[in-house]
Scaffold this motif. Structure first.
Motif, PDB file in Angstrom:
ATOM      1  N   TYR A 281       0.603  -0.962   0.762  1.00 18.22           N
ATOM      2  CA  TYR A 281       0.213   0.319   0.379  1.00 18.22           C
ATOM      3  C   TYR A 281       0.967   1.235   0.217  1.00 18.22           C
ATOM      4  N   ARG A 282       1.248   2.706  -0.800  1.00 15.63           N
ATOM      5  CA  ARG A 282       1.391   3.101  -0.907  1.00 15.63           C
ATOM      6  C   ARG A 282      -0.034   4.529  -1.254  1.00 15.63           C
ATOM      7  N   PHE A 283      -0.067   5.080  -0.219  1.00 15.49           N
ATOM      8  CA  PHE A 283      -1.147   6.215   0.337  1.00 15.49           C
ATOM      9  C   PHE A 283      -1.246   7.523  -1.038  1.00 15.49           C
ATOM     10  N   TRP A 284      -0.024   7.568  -1.399  1.00 21.63           N
ATOM     11  CA  TRP A 284       0.659   9.016  -1.171  1.00 21.63           C
ATOM     12  C   TRP A 284       1.723   8.686  -2.705  1.00 21.63           C
ATOM     13  N   LYS A 285       1.248   9.116  -3.820  1.00 25.75           N
ATOM     14  CA  LYS A 285       2.059   9.392  -4.855  1.00 25.75           C
ATOM     15  C   LYS A 285       3.313   9.857  -5.317  1.00 25.75           C
TER      16      LYS A 285
END
Length: 448
Positions: A281-285
């Motif tokens: 999970y990578r909630f920020w680009k």
């Protein structure tokens, strides 16, 4: 100091004998120096090293005032506020001490060129000031970290709303990472009899914080059957939130960062676990832009685990990194309770998912005396257990804070202060034997 330690470790000294003990003129304490408050200026938070700012020094025993107690500290622990203090973020804690020192003559004691930090302790009362009736020398105690003046009406419904509310050992001086600590008498609570000094010192701040944030009506008012998303579920705060959810008939969905941490959650009884690193999970680009597609993927994963249900409550404390996702995945009418913001204070979220779905965000900060007392009572009854993973000496506190700062730990890390070794202070062996596996659960874990 040796006479004090001998009296405590004997387990048989009377109140009169403790009262007769001579107090030393000074004691060893973990301190920060005001002269070094700008030592990390210009550095990124992740690069700041608590081992460089934390010192162990000999300091004078503070003057005892009305309603206060001096406590011989057998053990303490490291919380994230000690990390903040040591890296002088978000501001230097000397600003807190200066502000407190201006409030009255007695408070001037706190405004010093050094700051004794630490917001937990387990130990024994040595002296009490005028007006203290509930405690006496020789009482074995733990301390919660809420310091209040209670001269304003604002604090008499909920002491956390007192305008002169402070966190002891963070916004006040003479904290618990020391051989002697100065506390208000209404910070004291009975030490759980089945725990060692280091085990008893570990729950205080995080246990009480989790209780208010999740269980109390001042927080999420969790009920049976609720689905509770717990970020950092094997960490200092999250490990207690996970236990409260399980003990209260709710279902925790535990978010962790490794398989080892997932196994800790399973050992507590949790079944629904998300390893955010393994699942990518990578909630920020990038540092300015969040990724709603990742929020949706995360929500879908939660529903897969719960049989199609969204979460009723999100136990939030990472802050900036996770907050947008937390707001998104909460069910319609659900609650996000937030404290700490260890990944950053400037939260961003899409307000459409809040207002149109009638969700609530509740700010939660530590706990009032009643909430702290109830949380400690659950520890004393063996309903909730300490999550102590490792114990350091007082001289190693800088390393302990470094490990917490780098998230190299599980649960809580303890610090021996006056206790000459681990394993001392148990008064109820029968209750301990009943819960020994749960007490040692985090001690047997591998944090890597």
């Amino acid at each position: 100091m040796k006479e004090i330690v001998d009296a405590i470790t004997s387990g048989q000294a009377s109140a009169g004998e403790f009262s007769a003990l001579r107090l030393p003129e000074s004691y060893r304490a973990v301190v920060l120096y005001k002269s070094e408050a700008d030592m990390f200026e210009g550095m990124a938070s992740a690069d700041k090293d608590p081992r460089k700012s934390i010192h162990v020094d000999e300091v004078p025993v503070p003057e005892l005032g009305p309603g206060e107690a001096l406590v011989a500290v057998m053990a303490s622990s490291v919380n994230y506020n000690s990390v903040w203090s040591s890296i002088f973020e978000p501001v230097s804690t000397f600003a807190f001490l200066e502000r407190y020192g201006r409030t009255n003559e007695l408070a001037k004691r706190h405004d010093l060129p050094y700051h004794v930090i630490g917001s937990d302790l387990a130990g024994v009362v040595l002296r009490t000031g005028p007006g203290v009736n509930a405690w006496r020398p020789g009482d074995e105690v733990v301390a919660h970290c809420l310091s209040v003046e209670l001269e304003s009406s604002d604090g008499h419904d909920d002491t956390m709303l007192d305008p002169e509310q402070r966190i002891w050992g963070f916004e006040t001086n003479f904290g618990g990472l020391a051989e002697i600590a100065l506390v208000k008498s209404n910070q004291l609570m009975p030490k759980p009899k089945h725990l060692t000094w280091e085990e008893a010192a570990a729950p205080g701040l995080v246990n009480s914080t989790a209780y208010r944030q999740l269980v109390s009506r001042n927080g999420a008012a969790m009920k049976q059957g609720d689905n509770v998303l717990v970020w950092g579920a094997s960490g200092g705060l999250g490990s207690y939130a996970t236990q409260f959810a399980l003990a209260g008939g709710a279902t925790p969905i535990c978010v962790v960062s490794s398989e080892q941490k997932a196994e800790i959650c399973r050992s507590m009884g949790a079944e629904l676990i998300i390893d955010r690193n393994a699942e990518g999970y990578r909630f920020w680009k990038d540092e300015h832009t969040q990724d709603p597609k990742e929020w949706k993927r995360f929500g879908k994963r939660i529903r897969e685990l719960t049989g199609g249900e969204d979460v009723d409550i999100v136990f939030e404390h990472p802050g900036r990194e996770t907050f947008g996702a937390s707001v998104y995945v909460t069910r319609k009418g659900g609650t996000i309770t937030t404290c700490a913001s260890t990944s950053g204070y400037m939260h961003e979220y899409d307000n459409r998912y809040l207002w149109m779905s009638l969700k609530r965000i509740i700010g939660s900060h530590f706990a009032n005396y009643r909430e702290a007392w109830e949380a400690n009572r659950l520890i004393a009854k063996g309903k909730i257990h300490p999550t102590l993973s490792k114990v350091y000496s007082l001289e190693e506190t800088g390393q302990a804070a470094y490990d917490v700062h780098r998230n190299l730990h599980q649960g809580k890390v303890g610090v021996l202060c006056l206790a000459p070794e681990e394993g001392l202070g148990v008064r109820d062996q029968e209750l301990r034997a009943k819960h020994i596996d749960a007490i040692n659960r985090f001690r047997e874990s591998d944090p890597l």
